[in-house]
Every structure is written in C-alpha cells, then in structure tokens.
Design a protein around this motif. Structure first.
Motif, PDB file in Angstrom:
ATOM      1  N   CYS A 287       0.847  -1.202   0.000  1.00  0.00           N
ATOM      2  CA  CYS A 287       0.000   0.000   0.000  1.00  0.00           C
ATOM      3  C   CYS A 287       0.881   1.250   0.000  1.00  0.00           C
ATOM      4  CB  CYS A 287      -0.873   0.039   1.250  1.00  0.00           C
ATOM      5  SG  CYS A 287      -1.946  -1.388   1.405  1.00  0.00           S
ATOM      6  N   GLY A 288       0.324   2.339  -0.514  1.00  0.00           N
ATOM      7  CA  GLY A 288       0.974   3.650  -0.427  1.00  0.00           C
ATOM      8  C   GLY A 288       2.380   3.623  -1.016  1.00  0.00           C
ATOM      9  N   THR A 289       3.293   4.198  -0.251  1.00  0.00           N
ATOM     10  CA  THR A 289       4.682   4.251  -0.682  1.00  0.00           C
ATOM     11  C   THR A 289       5.245   2.861  -0.971  1.00  0.00           C
ATOM     12  OG1 THR A 289       5.244   6.348   0.328  1.00  0.00           O
ATOM     13  CG2 THR A 289       6.976   4.708   0.300  1.00  0.00           C
ATOM     14  N   ALA A 386       5.605   9.983   7.031  1.00  0.00           N
ATOM     15  CA  ALA A 386       5.961   9.859   5.621  1.00  0.00           C
ATOM     16  C   ALA A 386       7.153   8.908   5.503  1.00  0.00           C
ATOM     17  CB  ALA A 386       6.316  11.227   5.054  1.00  0.00           C
ATOM     18  N   SER A 387       6.939   7.830   4.818  1.00  0.00           N
ATOM     19  CA  SER A 387       7.981   6.805   4.716  1.00  0.00           C
ATOM     20  C   SER A 387       9.083   7.258   3.751  1.00  0.00           C
ATOM     21  CB  SER A 387       7.338   5.518   4.201  1.00  0.00           C
ATOM     22  OG  SER A 387       8.273   4.484   4.165  1.00  0.00           O
ATOM     23  N   LYS A 394      13.547  -0.866   0.212  1.00  0.00           N
ATOM     24  CA  LYS A 394      12.810  -1.813  -0.648  1.00  0.00           C
ATOM     25  C   LYS A 394      13.360  -1.753  -2.074  1.00  0.00           C
ATOM     26  CE  LYS A 394       8.651  -1.111   2.011  1.00  0.00           C
ATOM     27  NZ  LYS A 394       8.006   0.166   2.225  1.00  0.00           N
ATOM     28  N   LEU A 465       3.490  11.870  -3.843  1.00  0.00           N
ATOM     29  CA  LEU A 465       2.851  11.455  -2.571  1.00  0.00           C
ATOM     30  C   LEU A 465       3.511  12.162  -1.389  1.00  0.00           C
ATOM     31  CD1 LEU A 465       0.790   9.617  -1.100  1.00  0.00           C
ATOM     32  CD2 LEU A 465       2.568   7.891  -0.952  1.00  0.00           C
ATOM     33  N   LYS A 466       4.844  12.224  -1.409  1.00  0.00           N
ATOM     34  CA  LYS A 466       5.547  12.893  -0.301  1.00  0.00           C
ATOM     35  C   LYS A 466       5.099  14.351  -0.218  1.00  0.00           C
ATOM     36  CE  LYS A 466       6.691  10.131   1.580  1.00  0.00           C
ATOM     37  NZ  LYS A 466       6.606   8.801   1.129  1.00  0.00           N
ATOM     38  N   GLU A 469       1.440  14.566   1.089  1.00  0.00           N
ATOM     39  CA  GLU A 469       1.281  14.106   2.485  1.00  0.00           C
ATOM     40  C   GLU A 469       1.679  15.162   3.503  1.00  0.00           C
ATOM     41  OE1 GLU A 469       3.730  10.407   2.337  1.00  0.00           O
ATOM     42  OE2 GLU A 469       2.105   9.593   3.535  1.00  0.00           O
ATOM     43  N   VAL A 581      -1.460   1.683   9.126  1.00  0.00           N
ATOM     44  CA  VAL A 581      -2.913   1.671   8.937  1.00  0.00           C
ATOM     45  C   VAL A 581      -3.422   0.275   9.278  1.00  0.00           C
ATOM     46  CG1 VAL A 581      -4.777   2.090   7.287  1.00  0.00           C
ATOM     47  CG2 VAL A 581      -2.704   3.491   7.226  1.00  0.00           C
TER      48      VAL A 581
HETATM   49  O1  M6R Z   1       3.889   0.161   6.737  1.00  0.00           O
HETATM   50  P1  M6R Z   1       3.599   0.058   5.277  1.00  0.00           P
HETATM   51  O2  M6R Z   1       4.813   0.188   4.436  1.00  0.00           O
HETATM   52  O3  M6R Z   1       2.804  -1.180   4.943  1.00  0.00           O
HETATM   53  O4  M6R Z   1       2.659   1.299   4.978  1.00  0.00           O
HETATM   54  C1  M6R Z   1       2.040   1.469   3.741  1.00  0.00           C
HETATM   55  C2  M6R Z   1       1.480   2.854   3.604  1.00  0.00           C
HETATM   56  O5  M6R Z   1       0.484   3.080   4.561  1.00  0.00           O
HETATM   57  C3  M6R Z   1       2.556   3.933   3.760  1.00  0.00           C
HETATM   58  O6  M6R Z   1       3.598   3.747   2.859  1.00  0.00           O
HETATM   59  C4  M6R Z   1       1.946   5.329   3.555  1.00  0.00           C
HETATM   60  O7  M6R Z   1       1.567   5.503   2.229  1.00  0.00           O
HETATM   61  C5  M6R Z   1       2.923   6.395   4.011  1.00  0.00           C
HETATM   62  N1  M6R Z   1       2.197   7.462   4.617  1.00  0.00           N
HETATM   63  C6  M6R Z   1       3.765   6.919   2.909  1.00  0.00           C
HETATM   64  O8  M6R Z   1       4.587   7.969   3.266  1.00  0.00           O
END
Ligand code: M6R
Length: 584
Positions: A287-289, A386-387, A394, A465-466, A469, A581
C-alpha cells in the motif's frame, strides 16, 4: 492509528505511560488519555490535541494504561477519547480498531450510562455486565468474542492485579520486563524499557501481571506458552538526535542503509531470486509508498531480468486473487509489517496455497510472522509518518534481486554503491540550499506535477505522494506519455512541473514532454545529470544506471520536507494520517 501503552508495576506509572504515548505519537492521533490506580482507586485524565509538552496531573501510581486516539467513530472530543469507563468507574478500557457490530451490541446496554459517541465505550459496559458472573478475565473473554471486526483492547480494573489484553487484528506487543511487564501497540516504543517482547497473536487473550504473563487461545480456551523474542534495535535509533525532525534524520540515514544492503543482502536476494525463478507467476502486494516500491520493482525485473511480476495495491488485491495457485509467489512489501490490507492479501493468498515472502522493516511484525519467509529491510525504526528510508531499502533489495536473476549481483551492488554516493552529494549543503530555494519559489503553488517515464514513473508517484502528504499541496505523479490524455489541461502559467530526466532511453521523450508543458506556461524543474534549455530550474542529479531513481526520490523527499517546514507544518505528523494503517 491509535496507540496503547500500559504498565503493571512502575515506580512512576503515569510518567512512564506518558513517555510511552509520546513514543507512539508518530502513529498519528488527535487526542489522548491515561488511567492509573491510585490508593486502590482508578483515576483518569483525557485531553484533546497533541501531547507535545503536556504533563500528566495524575498521581504517580504504579499500574495503569494510556491511549492515543485516531478518531473513527465520533468527533475529536474529550468525551470520545480513551480510556473509557464502565458505569461503576472502576473499569477502564482502551481500544484500537473498529467494532463492526457496535450498534447492535449497544442496544443490549439499556440502563447503562454511555458518555461518548464511540464504538469503543460499549466494550467497557459489556464487560461490566459479565463481571458479576465470573472474574475479569472471563468477563473480557466473553465480551471480546462477541466483538466483530479487527480489534485490540486492554482492560484495567481497580480491584484486579493484572491487565487483560486481547486482539483480533490490530497489533499488541507485551514487553517482558520482570517485575513490570508492559504492553504496547508497537515494539519500538518499548525499547527504552526492554528489548524482550512477546507478540500477542489474533484470537489470543493475555493476563499481564508484573512478574508473569498468561496467554490463552480465545477459540480453543487452551493455555499457550509465551514465546519471547529479542529485538536488536537500539533505543537511540528511535531518537531524533540532532535533527529537527525524524523525517530529516531518516532521509540522512538512507545512503548508509543502501550501502549496508548492497553489502549484506547477497545471500537473501539470491534465495529470493531462486523462489521467483521457481514460481509460475509472481505478484507483489503493498500500500501507499510501499506499493510504489513494488511498482519500481516491476520495472527493475522487467528491464534488468526480463521477468514479469504483477504488482497489486493491498486493498485491490482480492480482485486479482483468482489467479493465485500453489505455484504462485506473493511478495508482500511493508515498512510496519502491520498494514491491514497487506495482511489480508497475504491471508487470502495463503488460502490459495501460495507461498508468501515478506519484505518488511519491523522485525516480528504481523506480516513477518505470517509470511513463509521474511527478508528484513534493516532500515531501523522509521518514525516519521511519511515513509522515506524504508522505501529506498525496498528499492535496493528489489534492484539487487533483479540483478541476481541475471546472475550479475555485482552489477547491482555497484549501482547501489553509486546511488549511495550520489545521495550523499544530494545532501551536500550547496545542493540542499538549491532545493530549499526551490521550495521558496513554489511554496504557494496549488498544484505540482511530477513527470516520469519508464522506471522514473514510480519515482514520480512517490515524490508527488511525499509532497501532498506533508505540505498539503496537491501533487500528481504522471507518466509523461499520459500528459496529453488529460493532465495537461491543468497546466497554467507558473504551474511547477518536476521533470525526472536521467540520461537514459527515456531522456528524449521526457524532454519533449517538458517542452509541451513549458509551452503552456509551466515552470519546469529538471532533475537531471545535465542542464537543458527547457529547464527553468535545474537540480543536478548524476545518473546511476537503473538506480537513478534513488537519488531522484531523495531530492523529492527533501523538497517535500522544505515545503512543509516553510508552510509551518510538522512534517513528522501530517494531519489525518497514521504511520501504520491497521483498520479498514
Ligand atoms: O507500513 P507500510 O509500508 O505497509 O505502509 C504502507 C502505507 O500506509 C505507507 O507507505 C503510507 O503511504 C505512508 N504514509 C507513505 O509515506
């Protein structure tokens, strides 16, 4: 999402819980509260807003539980924040998750006084109703089994010497600290107190005493021997150190992480490559990043190894799952290892007999425990919502694996070391001041576009996305070839367009897209090893072959960071977002 922190015998329980909640702040929350036992009486405190420099006014006590709430049912109010009490005021619960059948259960509570709009409060009253029929453990057991949905609860009663914890979805970790066992939503928050943990699994219930933990299966009613895990992270890794924000610290850590992974992951990526070769079809899910990393992986595997993998978004995976079978391989990517849509995708795949490999940052997390095999990202605790560094980790592992499939791991290692060197150059003060100056120029923009082509496309999505966010500026990552199919309609005089232009097979096309947006008034910002007349602003980013996307993303992370800081926002805790999440 919500955070839970509890202690059973601490010399200053209220302060220790407050400190624990601060370590959980990064998960995202809007209100918080603590309950402790003082002179055999439950005392409670609840607040709306951030903990920041708040103090607790509770007596010190030795036993209690705290909670950070991320609102789902009911607004952000003091009444809706946790802990919630029963009518007697002797029992408190904290809850993470959503009770799907709460409206039905609430109807049974005639005569009870409910003071919030939450689904959580009913749990306290349901337990209260069961309590006269047995003890606290059995009342919790009976109640928890009736809750539908993905939930984790901690229950505290002033007349009992233990906390009860139960879960069916959201994570709970028991800290093994003889004389003062602890409970929390995550491992990193326990590190200053212990590095020995027990992961509570779904459908388990635990009685947590200061010196003892008893775990039972909720379904089989049988005792379970707790398994203690040792965590190798250091508490100081989860500190901000000299940096203003966790996000900046984590951006700075990236070059070291890439070098480390290039050196240390040869064996594991070789094994992963073997599994990929043996599989009939390979899916990635995230999901997401993490999903954008999976998408970048698709380009790496295709361009480097001529191997097709199919990336899916966690919440959409179900709709592709008909194609899974025993010969399929699913690679699940996740920083936290707790993301519910990724967890459920794995469970779905396992039902089809599919093998699952987790690429996970948090050791011992749900995804790493569910996966048949885990490859740890080794990025250390990531605290900013923010990842950043987990994304790059990865990418590094996927890139190395793609080169392993070609039996040329050395090439992958070289590309990664080169990317790490370029990332260090990007962090040079001269370069940083160029990015900061750019952030000042575009800070008032309503829209920012990021154009990429080929493997720069996932990088464009990630940069956009960054930006959105943490700076709350609308940003869109666009495959440059798609511009004419719609997005170009939004380009106006001065619209900032970041153009990712490595000097590779995509260069000519991406420059031609830059000319098209420039012709419509866009302010063109080139990320490229060489300047080009079409660029209004040039950020020099040397190429590193397939790994060029790594420094491009770092520039995007820094730009997003400076935009957020310039606008006065806290980049570590963006509004409405949570770090992991864990609810649907
Ligand atoms: O912990 P995860 O890598 O599974 O999380 C997935 C996304 O919820 C996460 O990457 C989200 O998009 C971040 N807020 C990105 O900065």
């Amino acid at each position: 999402m919500c955070g839970i922190f509890g202690v059973t015998n601490d010399p200053d329980a209220a302060q220790t819980i407050l400190a624990g909640l601060k370590r959980l702040e990064y998960r995202g929350y809007d209100s918080w509260g603590i309950a402790v036992k003082d002179h055999l009486r439950l005392k409670l405190e609840k607040h709306v807003g951030k903990i920041s420099l708040s103090r607790t006014h509770l007596p010190s006590s030795h036993f209690g539980v705290g909670h950070t709430r991320w609102a789902t049912h009911g607004g952000v109010t003091q009444a809706n924040s946790h802990p919630h009490l029963d009518c007697s005021g002797k029992l408190a619960i904290v809850h993470n998750g959503i009770v799907d059948n709460w409206a039905t259960l609430k109807k049974e509570l005639k005569g009870h006084h409910l003071s919030s709009q939450t689904d959580s409060e009913i749990i306290a009253h349901l337990i209260e109703r069961e309590l006269p029929k047995g003890d606290l453990l059995s009342a919790c057991q009976k109640t928890f089994k009736r809750l539908q949905g993905l939930n984790a609860i901690i229950v505290f009663h002033q007349d009992y010497p233990y906390l009860v914890a139960a879960k069916s979805g959201s994570p709970l970790v028991i800290g093994v600290n003889p004389g003062n066992h602890l409970i929390s939503s995550d491992t990193a928050s326990l590190l200053p107190l212990t590095n020995k943990v027990i992961y509570l699994e779904d459908n388990q219930i635990a009685q947590i005493f200061p010196d003892l933990v008893k775990i039972m299966s909720l379904t089989k009613q049988s005792p379970i021997k707790p398994r203690i895990n040792i965590i190798n992270w250091q508490a100081k890794q989860a500190d901000k150190g000299k940096f203003a924000h966790f996000m900046l610290k984590e951006i700075y850590e990236q070059s070291q992480i890439i070098d480390l992974l290039a050196r240390s992951k040869l064996y594991e990526t070789e094994q992963l490559a073997k599994r990929i070769t043996q599989a009939d079809q390979v899916f990635t899910v995230a999901c997401g990043t993490a999903f954008y990393a999976a998408l970048a992986g698709q380009y790496f595997f295709s361009r480097i190894a001529k191997r097709q993998i199919i990336p899916a978004i966690g919440s959409e995976f179900y709709y592709h799952a008909d194609f899974l079978n025993k010969k399929s391989l699913l690679i699940a990517l996740s920083q936290s290892g707790e993301t519910i849509d990724t967890v459920q995708s794995i469970q779905h795949a396992q039902k089809a007999g599919c093998r699952v490999i987790g690429l996970v940052n948090v050791p011992g997390s749900t995804i790493s425990r569910l996966s048949n095999q885990t490859l740890l990202l080794e990025a250390g605790p990531e605290k900013a919502v923010a990842s950043t560094k987990a994304f790059l980790a990865k990418l590094a592992i996927l890139l190395l694996t793609a080169h392993q499939l070609r039996h040329q791991p050395q090439v992958g290692q070289d590309e990664l070391h080169q990317a790490a060197r370029v990332v260090r150059r990007v962090l040079h003060p001269d370069h940083l001041s160029r990015i900061r100056a750019l952030s000042r120029k575009i800070v008032s923009a309503g829209n920012i576009f990021v154009l990429g082509k080929g493997q720069s496309y996932p990088a464009a999505l990630e940069i956009a996305l960054k930006i959105k966010e943490i700076s709350y500026i609308h940003a869109e990552g666009v495959p440059s070839g798609e511009l004419k199919h719609g997005p170009i309609a939004l380009i106006q005089k001065g619209t900032p367009c970041l153009v990712l232009a490595p000097d590779d097979e995509t260069y000519a096309d991406i420059i031609s897209s830059a000319l098209e947006v420039k012709a419509r008034g866009a302010y063109v910002i080139g990320l490229s090893p060489r300047n080009n007349p079409v660029f209004d602003y040039w950020l020099a980013v040397p190429d590193c072959s397939h790994a060029s996307i790594i420094p491009h993303v770092v520039v995007g992370q820094l730009l997003a960071y400076y935009l957020a800081v310039k606008k006065g926002f806290d980049p570590d805790m963006p509004r409405n977002l949570a770090k992991s999440v864990t609810v649907k």
